[in-house]
Design a protein around this motif. Structure first.
Motif, PDB file in Angstrom:
ATOM      1  N   GLY A 122       0.792  -1.226   0.000  1.00 61.15           N
ATOM      2  CA  GLY A 122       0.000   0.000   0.000  1.00 61.15           C
ATOM      3  C   GLY A 122       0.823   1.274   0.000  1.00 61.15           C
ATOM      4  N   LEU A 123       2.132   1.154  -0.187  1.00 59.49           N
ATOM      5  CA  LEU A 123       3.014   2.325  -0.134  1.00 59.49           C
ATOM      6  C   LEU A 123       3.257   2.897  -1.522  1.00 59.49           C
ATOM      7  N   LYS A 124       3.473   4.212  -1.566  1.00 56.91           N
ATOM      8  CA  LYS A 124       3.879   4.876  -2.801  1.00 56.91           C
ATOM      9  C   LYS A 124       5.399   4.991  -2.754  1.00 56.91           C
ATOM     10  N   ASP A 125       6.058   4.100  -3.479  1.00 62.32           N
ATOM     11  CA  ASP A 125       7.512   4.011  -3.374  1.00 62.32           C
ATOM     12  C   ASP A 125       8.245   5.262  -3.836  1.00 62.32           C
ATOM     13  N   ASP A 126       7.578   6.102  -4.648  1.00 63.30           N
ATOM     14  CA  ASP A 126       8.256   7.315  -5.117  1.00 63.30           C
ATOM     15  C   ASP A 126       8.283   8.417  -4.061  1.00 63.30           C
ATOM     16  N   THR A 127       7.689   8.149  -2.891  1.00 65.04           N
ATOM     17  CA  THR A 127       7.669   9.162  -1.832  1.00 65.04           C
ATOM     18  C   THR A 127       8.820   8.980  -0.835  1.00 65.04           C
ATOM     19  N   PHE A 128       9.578   7.876  -0.952  1.00 68.43           N
ATOM     20  CA  PHE A 128      10.722   7.658  -0.056  1.00 68.43           C
ATOM     21  C   PHE A 128      11.719   6.725  -0.741  1.00 68.43           C
ATOM     22  N   ASP A 129      12.916   6.645  -0.167  1.00 69.13           N
ATOM     23  CA  ASP A 129      13.974   5.815  -0.741  1.00 69.13           C
ATOM     24  C   ASP A 129      13.829   4.387  -0.230  1.00 69.13           C
ATOM     25  N   ALA A 130      13.234   3.509  -1.059  1.00 63.57           N
ATOM     26  CA  ALA A 130      12.970   2.128  -0.646  1.00 63.57           C
ATOM     27  C   ALA A 130      14.250   1.308  -0.521  1.00 63.57           C
ATOM     28  N   SER A 131      15.369   1.840  -1.031  1.00 61.69           N
ATOM     29  CA  SER A 131      16.641   1.107  -0.927  1.00 61.69           C
ATOM     30  C   SER A 131      17.376   1.418   0.370  1.00 61.69           C
ATOM     31  N   ASP A 132      16.933   2.448   1.101  1.00 63.93           N
ATOM     32  CA  ASP A 132      17.588   2.845   2.357  1.00 63.93           C
ATOM     33  C   ASP A 132      16.998   2.018   3.501  1.00 63.93           C
ATOM     34  N   VAL A 133      17.362   0.742   3.512  1.00 67.96           N
ATOM     35  CA  VAL A 133      16.758  -0.199   4.461  1.00 67.96           C
ATOM     36  C   VAL A 133      17.484  -0.193   5.805  1.00 67.96           C
ATOM     37  N   GLY A 134      16.886  -0.893   6.767  1.00 71.60           N
ATOM     38  CA  GLY A 134      17.481  -0.978   8.087  1.00 71.60           C
ATOM     39  C   GLY A 134      18.713  -1.871   8.101  1.00 71.60           C
ATOM     40  N   THR A 135      19.392  -1.899   9.239  1.00 73.72           N
ATOM     41  CA  THR A 135      20.587  -2.730   9.417  1.00 73.72           C
ATOM     42  C   THR A 135      20.196  -4.200   9.516  1.00 73.72           C
ATOM     43  N   HIS A 136      20.792  -5.025   8.655  1.00 76.57           N
ATOM     44  CA  HIS A 136      20.505  -6.456   8.704  1.00 76.57           C
ATOM     45  C   HIS A 136      21.296  -7.113   9.836  1.00 76.57           C
ATOM     46  N   LEU A 137      20.607  -7.914  10.636  1.00 78.88           N
ATOM     47  CA  LEU A 137      21.254  -8.675  11.704  1.00 78.88           C
ATOM     48  C   LEU A 137      21.164 -10.158  11.384  1.00 78.88           C
ATOM     49  N   SER A 138      22.263 -10.866  11.542  1.00 76.68           N
ATOM     50  CA  SER A 138      22.231 -12.317  11.368  1.00 76.68           C
ATOM     51  C   SER A 138      21.336 -12.898  12.464  1.00 76.68           C
ATOM     52  N   PRO A 139      20.866 -14.129  12.318  1.00 74.49           N
ATOM     53  CA  PRO A 139      20.034 -14.728  13.363  1.00 74.49           C
ATOM     54  C   PRO A 139      20.673 -14.697  14.749  1.00 74.49           C
ATOM     55  N   CYS A 207      10.211  -6.960   5.947  1.00 78.66           N
ATOM     56  CA  CYS A 207      11.091  -6.070   6.712  1.00 78.66           C
ATOM     57  C   CYS A 207      11.863  -5.117   5.798  1.00 78.66           C
ATOM     58  N   GLU A 208      12.182  -5.559   4.575  1.00 79.26           N
ATOM     59  CA  GLU A 208      12.935  -4.709   3.656  1.00 79.26           C
ATOM     60  C   GLU A 208      12.215  -3.391   3.418  1.00 79.26           C
ATOM     61  N   LYS A 209      10.953  -3.491   3.030  1.00 77.62           N
ATOM     62  CA  LYS A 209      10.184  -2.289   2.707  1.00 77.62           C
ATOM     63  C   LYS A 209       9.817  -1.530   3.992  1.00 77.62           C
ATOM     64  N   ALA A 210       9.421  -2.264   5.033  1.00 76.94           N
ATOM     65  CA  ALA A 210       9.003  -1.611   6.280  1.00 76.94           C
ATOM     66  C   ALA A 210      10.143  -0.856   6.943  1.00 76.94           C
ATOM     67  N   SER A 211      11.359  -1.407   6.899  1.00 74.94           N
ATOM     68  CA  SER A 211      12.488  -0.728   7.544  1.00 74.94           C
ATOM     69  C   SER A 211      12.807   0.590   6.833  1.00 74.94           C
ATOM     70  N   ALA A 212      12.745   0.574   5.502  1.00 77.00           N
ATOM     71  CA  ALA A 212      12.990   1.807   4.751  1.00 77.00           C
ATOM     72  C   ALA A 212      11.908   2.844   5.040  1.00 77.00           C
ATOM     73  N   TYR A 213      10.672   2.372   5.148  1.00 78.31           N
ATOM     74  CA  TYR A 213       9.547   3.266   5.443  1.00 78.31           C
ATOM     75  C   TYR A 213       9.714   3.906   6.823  1.00 78.31           C
ATOM     76  N   LEU A 214      10.094   3.104   7.821  1.00 76.40           N
ATOM     77  CA  LEU A 214      10.260   3.628   9.177  1.00 76.40           C
ATOM     78  C   LEU A 214      11.435   4.603   9.258  1.00 76.40           C
ATOM     79  N   LYS A 215      12.505   4.331   8.540  1.00 81.02           N
ATOM     80  CA  LYS A 215      13.636   5.273   8.516  1.00 81.02           C
ATOM     81  C   LYS A 215      13.204   6.594   7.892  1.00 81.02           C
ATOM     82  N   HIS A 216      12.396   6.503   6.845  1.00 80.27           N
ATOM     83  CA  HIS A 216      11.859   7.707   6.202  1.00 80.27           C
ATOM     84  C   HIS A 216      10.993   8.506   7.176  1.00 80.27           C
ATOM     85  N   LYS A 217      10.336   7.795   8.111  1.00 85.75           N
ATOM     86  CA  LYS A 217       9.452   8.448   9.079  1.00 85.75           C
ATOM     87  C   LYS A 217      10.204   8.954  10.314  1.00 85.75           C
TER      88      LYS A 217
END
Length: 343
Positions: A122-139, A207-217
């Motif tokens: 439901g996101l408009k990807d042109d409104t934020f940088d979808a590649s600016d994702v959160g830090t990945h943590l190994s298990p 998490c990929e898309k959600a982390s970028a969205y939260l960083k944008h917020k």
């Protein structure tokens, strides 16, 4: 050379017989990647042509933004499957998330579909940088981070997934879809912009898309579980650690779940006894997903209500007629909700 049909032409019973008659063991795995695909339709047909001969079954979604796949392959074709995927430059070296538990009939056919998005967010990807994702943590890094003080853990799955299994102390929004969940998560986390946020989902794609969205917020310390619960469960088992994820990991195939621990976190919607067994109502006009114990399954014949039970005992032609007329809803109650079990 016989041309490969680019779609399935058999009914479910025929497909099930084919799968069960094949003596080979199968491996369930998933993978995803956000990558630009210029011509999704052409890519879809090319992928189907290369994967079908390997005995690949499952569900693959392709969009201009990337790919999302959950499949089952014969174990003796694993390397051939790996080579085939790597032959497409868009998918070279994509991470394979092998399932903890395998079931031959997890998938019965290969479906490769073109969609507008690989996950409906439901996101408009042109409104934020979808590649600016959160830090990945190994298990194992995620396992350690769970013990840190004041960390905020967020489950990015739907309510029917998190009800049967989740990390200890996780926030589990009561959302039926990922699209509904993101605004809820933003509201729940309001005021926690400086806290360390740990996100997790089944295999990592949400998490990929959600982390970028939260960083944008404005959330500054967003982290996500690499490979999702599937990878976490495997790493915990391999390292002999006590899992901080309790219960069952819901999966989107005929297994409907992989046990991570023996904890049962929910109850049968009908009798209230402990159960983590999901099923779809046998009334195809209803088909609601709900938790039903084996005893109620036998008594109710996989139905969610007495009215749906009445419906499936109508003559087949009458069922079809009612569904066509839209009158099958007269037999539904939809009284079975997660609030019903006091979650």
């Amino acid at each position: 050379m016989k041309k490969i049909l680019l779609f399935n032409k058999y009914d479910k019973d025929t497909l099930l017989k084919q799968v069960l008659s094949d003596p080979r063991e199968r491996q369930v795995l998933s993978f995803y990647r956000y990558v630009k695909i210029e011509n999704p339709r052409e890519f879809r047909d090319m992928l189907y042509e290369t994967l079908f001969p390997l005995g690949t079954l499952g569900r693959i979604y392709i969009a201009q933004e990337g790919i999302n796949a959950q499949v089952s392959i014969p174990t003796d074709e694993y390397q051939s499957f790996r080579n085939s995927i790597d032959s497409h430059r868009e998918l070279k070296n994509v991470f394979f998330n092998d399932a903890v538990e395998n079931k031959k009939e997890s998938f019965l056919k290969l479906k490769v579909k073109v969609r507008s998005k690989v996950v409906a967010d439901g996101l408009k990807d042109d409104t934020f940088d979808a590649s600016d994702v959160g830090t990945h943590l190994s298990p194992l890094e995620f396992h350690q981070a769970l013990t840190e003080p004041e960390v905020v853990i967020v489950d990015l799955r739907n309510n029917y997934e998190s009800e049967v299994g989740h990390f200890e102390n996780a926030i589990c929004p009561d959302a039926g879809t990922f699209r509904e969940e993101l605004p809820m998560v933003e509201e729940i986390l309001a005021g926690k912009e400086d806290k360390k946020i740990l996100l997790y989902c089944t295999g990592g794609i949400r998490c990929e898309k959600a982390s970028a969205y939260l960083k944008h917020k404005g959330f500054k310390k967003v982290h996500q579980l690499q490979g999702g619960i599937i990878s976490y469960a495997k790493a915990i088992k391999e390292n002999g650690l006590s899992s901080k994820f309790k219960g069952k990991n819901f999966v989107f195939d005929d297994r409907l779940g992989e046990k991570v621990t023996d904890d049962i976190l929910t109850v049968c919607y009908q009798c209230g006894n402990p159960s983590d067994r999901h099923t779809n109502c046998a009334n195809l006009g209803c088909h609601v997903l709900f938790v039903q114990c084996e005893s109620c399954q036998e008594k109710m014949e996989n139905c969610c209500s007495e009215r749906c039970l009445d419906f499936i005992h109508l003559p087949i032609e009458e069922q079809r007629k009612l569904r066509k007329e839209g009158r099958h809803h007269e037999y539904e109650t939809h009284h079975l909700t997660r609030k019903h079990v006091g979650r």
